[in-house]
Design a protein around this motif. Structure first.
Motif, PDB file in Angstrom:
ATOM      1  N   UNK A  88       0.528  -1.294  -0.446  1.00 22.82           N
ATOM      2  CA  UNK A  88      -0.090  -0.137   0.104  1.00 22.82           C
ATOM      3  C   UNK A  88       0.862   1.053   0.437  1.00 22.82           C
ATOM      4  N   UNK A  89       1.696   1.323  -0.650  1.00 20.47           N
ATOM      5  CA  UNK A  89       2.451   2.640  -0.806  1.00 20.47           C
ATOM      6  C   UNK A  89       2.343   2.922  -2.417  1.00 20.47           C
ATOM      7  N   UNK A  90       2.921   4.154  -2.906  1.00 23.81           N
ATOM      8  CA  UNK A  90       2.649   5.276  -3.541  1.00 23.81           C
ATOM      9  C   UNK A  90       1.940   5.025  -4.020  1.00 23.81           C
ATOM     10  N   UNK A  91       1.797   5.073  -5.141  1.00 25.06           N
ATOM     11  CA  UNK A  91       0.161   5.932  -5.577  1.00 25.06           C
ATOM     12  C   UNK A  91      -0.697   5.504  -5.601  1.00 25.06           C
ATOM     13  N   UNK A  92      -2.134   5.809  -5.483  1.00 26.11           N
ATOM     14  CA  UNK A  92      -3.106   5.273  -4.995  1.00 26.11           C
ATOM     15  C   UNK A  92      -4.410   6.032  -5.538  1.00 26.11           C
ATOM     16  N   UNK A  93      -5.326   5.204  -6.107  1.00 29.27           N
ATOM     17  CA  UNK A  93      -6.204   5.844  -6.451  1.00 29.27           C
ATOM     18  C   UNK A  93      -7.788   5.182  -6.634  1.00 29.27           C
ATOM     19  N   UNK A  94      -8.898   5.134  -6.038  1.00 28.70           N
ATOM     20  CA  UNK A  94      -9.603   4.386  -5.696  1.00 28.70           C
ATOM     21  C   UNK A  94     -11.128   4.361  -7.257  1.00 28.70           C
ATOM     22  N   UNK A  95     -11.689   3.016  -7.248  1.00 27.03           N
ATOM     23  CA  UNK A  95     -12.354   2.610  -8.174  1.00 27.03           C
ATOM     24  C   UNK A  95     -13.706   2.355  -7.897  1.00 27.03           C
ATOM     25  N   UNK A  96     -14.896   2.808  -8.057  1.00 29.20           N
ATOM     26  CA  UNK A  96     -16.552   2.310  -7.807  1.00 29.20           C
ATOM     27  C   UNK A  96     -16.356   2.059  -9.568  1.00 29.20           C
ATOM     28  N   UNK A  97     -15.874   1.771 -10.174  1.00 30.15           N
ATOM     29  CA  UNK A  97     -16.611   0.612 -11.337  1.00 30.15           C
ATOM     30  C   UNK A  97     -14.963   0.574 -12.256  1.00 30.15           C
ATOM     31  N   UNK A  98     -15.485  -0.524 -12.624  1.00 31.82           N
ATOM     32  CA  UNK A  98     -14.550  -1.133 -13.873  1.00 31.82           C
ATOM     33  C   UNK A  98     -13.382   0.363 -15.095  1.00 31.82           C
ATOM     34  N   UNK A  99     -12.298  -0.854 -14.371  1.00 30.32           N
ATOM     35  CA  UNK A  99     -10.587   0.164 -14.873  1.00 30.32           C
ATOM     36  C   UNK A  99     -10.081  -0.553 -16.171  1.00 30.32           C
ATOM     37  N   UNK A 100     -10.605  -0.637 -17.657  1.00 33.57           N
ATOM     38  CA  UNK A 100      -9.880  -1.411 -18.199  1.00 33.57           C
ATOM     39  C   UNK A 100      -8.236  -1.532 -18.661  1.00 33.57           C
ATOM     40  N   UNK A 101      -7.978  -0.491 -18.622  1.00 33.05           N
ATOM     41  CA  UNK A 101      -6.427  -0.035 -18.172  1.00 33.05           C
ATOM     42  C   UNK A 101      -5.520   0.384 -17.166  1.00 33.05           C
ATOM     43  N   UNK A 102      -5.582   0.769 -16.657  1.00 40.84           N
ATOM     44  CA  UNK A 102      -5.207   1.340 -14.830  1.00 40.84           C
ATOM     45  C   UNK A 102      -4.151   1.776 -15.973  1.00 40.84           C
ATOM     46  N   UNK A 103      -3.267   1.775 -17.256  1.00 38.29           N
ATOM     47  CA  UNK A 103      -1.951   3.119 -17.533  1.00 38.29           C
ATOM     48  C   UNK A 103      -2.948   4.554 -18.139  1.00 38.29           C
TER      49      UNK A 103
END
Length: 262
Positions: A88-103
């Motif tokens: 749980x280090x570095x950049x983080x992001x919270x999602x409520x829906x699908x993510x086809x590409x984290x990049x």
């Protein structure tokens, strides 16, 4: 780092930031909601605030954006937070829906995860390709936590989506010994750590029909080996041959299966 960070993402606060870098604006200076209706900035030391409602107009068409009933049903039922580094280090992001590409969110990869609500399935590659891993409520500080005893080393994930039809109390599936739902069949409504011990005559399952809920099947007994997430609301619950279990299904060998927890 690529394009601009997703509004709900945090940069790793390291001292080697490039010249001209500035921290995200405080919560009182949010981006306009139409930039992304499901994400909001989080300043250092601040707790996440509820995401702002969607903008009434889409900037591209000047019309009210349309959200499908499926997407509306998902909101509030599924929540996941991902980190670029382990533990749980570095950049983080919270999602409520699908993510086809984290990049596309400015990440290089996902190496740790917290699932706060709803089951999810993570994938080795973008666009929901490659090996898949079930992600139920809990913490996944390293890749071993999601891969378990798969024997397949996947140190990061690049796409993920919620499993919307999971219902642990009402799950039904039928296994078939031949493709296209032919031959001997075996009906399921419970978890089976060893299919052979419970009466299934061989190590292979050639086709599967999911009549209710969502399941995760495993290559070996004891919920080990490759994972295959099987859902009633995908492909109408019909998996006519083993290579429909996953984009990377290498064998029809399935020796344990269980209901996905919600």
């Amino acid at each position: 780092m690529g394009g601009p960070l997703s509004p709900r993402c945090l940069s790793g606060m390291d001292s080697g930031s490039p010249a001209g870098w500035a921290p995200p604006p405080p919560l009182t200076q949010r981006l306009p909601p139409h930039r992304h209706p499901h994400f909001a900035y989080i300043g250092p030391g601040e707790k996440p605030a509820p995401a702002p409602p969607p903008s009434p107009l889409c900037p591209a068409t000047n019309r009210a954006p349309r959200m499908t009933s499926e997407a509306m049903d998902t909101l509030g039922q599924h929540k996941i937070t991902v980190w670029e580094e382990e533990s749980f280090q570095g950049k983080r992001c919270e999602f409520l829906m699908e993510c086809p590409s984290i990049m596309e969110r400015g990440f290089r990869k996902i190496r740790s995860i917290k699932v706060e609500s709803g089951p999810w399935v993570g994938f080795e590659y973008p666009e929901y390709q490659g090996q898949q891993f079930i992600l139920e409520k809990g913490d996944y500080p390293r890749w071993e936590a999601w891969s378990g005893n798969s024997g397949y080393r996947t140190e990061h994930l690049l796409s993920f989506r919620p499993v919307k039809c999971a219902n642990h109390n009402d799950s039904k599936a039928i296994l078939y010994e031949a493709e296209n739902f032919q031959g001997h069949k075996f009906e399921l409504s419970d978890d089976y750590p060893s299919l052979q011990a419970m009466g299934w005559g061989n190590k292979e399952v050639a086709s599967i029909k999911v009549n209710a809920g969502a399941w995760v099947a495993y290559q070996y007994p004891g919920y080990r080996g490759y994972q295959y997430v099987l859902e009633r609301d995908r492909q109408n619950g019909e998996y006519k041959k083993y290579n429909e279990y996953s984009s990377q299904a290498h064998t029809n060998q399935i020796q344990s299966i269980r209901r996905i927890q919600h």
